[in-house]
Design an enzyme around this catalytic site. Structure first.
Site, PDB file in Angstrom:
ATOM      1  N   CYS A 132       0.654  -0.924   0.036  1.00  0.00           N
ATOM      2  CA  CYS A 132      -0.193  -0.112   0.013  1.00  0.00           C
ATOM      3  C   CYS A 132       0.629   1.290  -0.143  1.00  0.00           C
ATOM      4  CB  CYS A 132      -1.303  -0.114   1.170  1.00  0.00           C
ATOM      5  SG  CYS A 132      -2.515   0.869   0.635  1.00  0.00           S
ATOM      6  N   HIS A 224      -4.519  -5.569  -0.271  1.00  0.00           N
ATOM      7  CA  HIS A 224      -3.981  -5.786   1.520  1.00  0.00           C
ATOM      8  C   HIS A 224      -4.656  -7.322   0.965  1.00  0.00           C
ATOM      9  CE1 HIS A 224      -3.436  -2.582   3.405  1.00  0.00           C
ATOM     10  NE2 HIS A 224      -4.318  -1.596   2.642  1.00  0.00           N
ATOM     11  N   GLU A 226      -3.690  -9.797   2.527  1.00  0.00           N
ATOM     12  CA  GLU A 226      -3.189 -10.195   4.424  1.00  0.00           C
ATOM     13  C   GLU A 226      -4.115  -9.887   4.917  1.00  0.00           C
ATOM     14  OE1 GLU A 226      -1.686  -5.784   4.318  1.00  0.00           O
ATOM     15  OE2 GLU A 226      -1.792  -7.095   2.969  1.00  0.00           O
TER      16      GLU A 226
END
Length: 353
Positions: A132, A224, A226
């Site tokens: 990001c 994202h 994760e």
């Protein structure tokens, strides 16, 4: 096999010399409210992606990231100062995003340190993951590519299609679902003109993942992968709390493609109530439990596939370095993915290939 979490702050640092051990650094730049969750997310993902490899995960923090004093004290007990990174041997590195505070990245208090990390990683890691805002910082520092402010927060779960054939995305389905949560975007044309390979793209969210071999293999995510199933919900609640407390002017929009119809109706009912009765105390009645019903994590298999491939690459590079250092005939140190053996990897739908 086990993942050892070594902060170097708990009295005895872990030292592993096994041939099947890789050392990964995690620079956690997330704000106080998301700091522990971010560590948990990346730790769990790397652990799940390395069933046959021993991993030593070293934690680092940059002192320039704004934090409350209580958080800074807790962090100092477990995290290494970034100054220790320069002399720490690593196979791979993960650099998280951060909550943007300045209009320009170069005005962020940690800009100089993060720029130094970019330069260091090129020569001292086999591969680095930039997440990001860290991805935005890396391409700005390396190639002068400026992020663009979005009209509104890009927030939700977006369908992303494969763009280029690449070892990182081999065996993946044509469409992936990826969470995004950001206020800025990178122009695809600028990335392509500077030699970055676009790996995945969303028609709605724009570039998702991209990569470039630049000494180290750099892998960038605007999204994202994760995230846990409830991460977007927790971010949504945080933004609602900021509206109720007067920290933001407008009530936040629902994360796109995330809630089912029933949960969306519950969220809309609370929004109507908040607009009628705007006060900070109302956040205690935010319907978190009701909104959690039906939450899914359709991006998990793809995230696991990505990190399996990434960790396998780190392991292969370490094996090569050992062989070259031992002077074995015919051995050379490969610097790119071109002839990297893929072998058996988990596909993004969860099956083995």
């Amino acid at each position: 096999m086990p993942l050892f979490l070594d902060s170097g702050r708990l009295g005895s640092a872990v030292e592993l010399n096994a041939s099947n051990c890789i050392t990964i650094g995690l620079i956690n730049n997330m704000p106080d409210a998301a700091f522990e969750a971010t560590e948990r997310q990346f730790t769990a993902l790397v652990r799940a992606a390395t069933p046959n490899v021993v991993v030593l995960l070293k934690l680092f923090a940059m002192p320039e990231v704004p934090r409350a004093e209580t958080a800074r004290t807790a962090l100092a007990e477990r995290y290494r100062d970034i100054a220790e990174l320069w002399d720490t041997p690593l196979d791979g590195l993960i650099v998280t995003g951060a909550e943007p505070r300045a209009e320009k990245l170069t005005d962020e208090p940690y800009w100089q340190t993060l720029s130094k990390v970019v330069d260091w990683a090129k020569d001292h890691t086999a591969s680095t993951v930039w997440s990001c805002l860290a991805a935005h910082a890396a391409v700005l520092h390396g190639d002068g590519i400026e992020r663009r402010a979005l009209p509104q927060k890009r927030f939700g779960v977006f369908d992303c299609g494969l763009v280029a054939a690449h070892p990182m995305t081999e065996h993946f389905p044509a469409t992936l679902w990826v969470p995004h949560s950001r206020y800025n975007d990178l122009p695809e044309q600028a990335l392509a003109s500077c030699g970055y390979t676009i790996l995945t793209r969303s028609k709605t969210a724009g570039v998702d993942a991209f990569a470039r071999q630049d000494g180290s293999f750099f892998l960038f995510f605007q999204g994202h992968p994760e995230y846990e199933a409830d991460t977007l919900l927790r971010e949504y609640r945080r933004d609602v709390a900021r509206f109720l407390g007067g920290e933001r002017e407008h009530y936040p929009a629902l994360p796109l493609g995330y809630f089912n119809d029933g949960a969306a109706a519950v969220a809309e009912a609370f929004r109507a109530r908040a607009l009628r009765d705007r006060r900070g105390e109302l956040v205690a009645e935010f319907p978190k439990s009701a909104l959690e019903v039906g939450l899914q994590c359709p991006w998990r298999a793809a995230a696991l596939g990505i990190y399996e491939k990434w960790c396998a690459f780190l392991s292969a590079r370490k094996t090569e370095r050992r062989a070259v250092a031992a002077g074995l005939p015919g051995m050379r140190l490969r610097r790119t993915w071109r002839d990297w053996p893929l072998g058996t990897r988990r596909a993004a739908d969860g099956s083995a290939r």
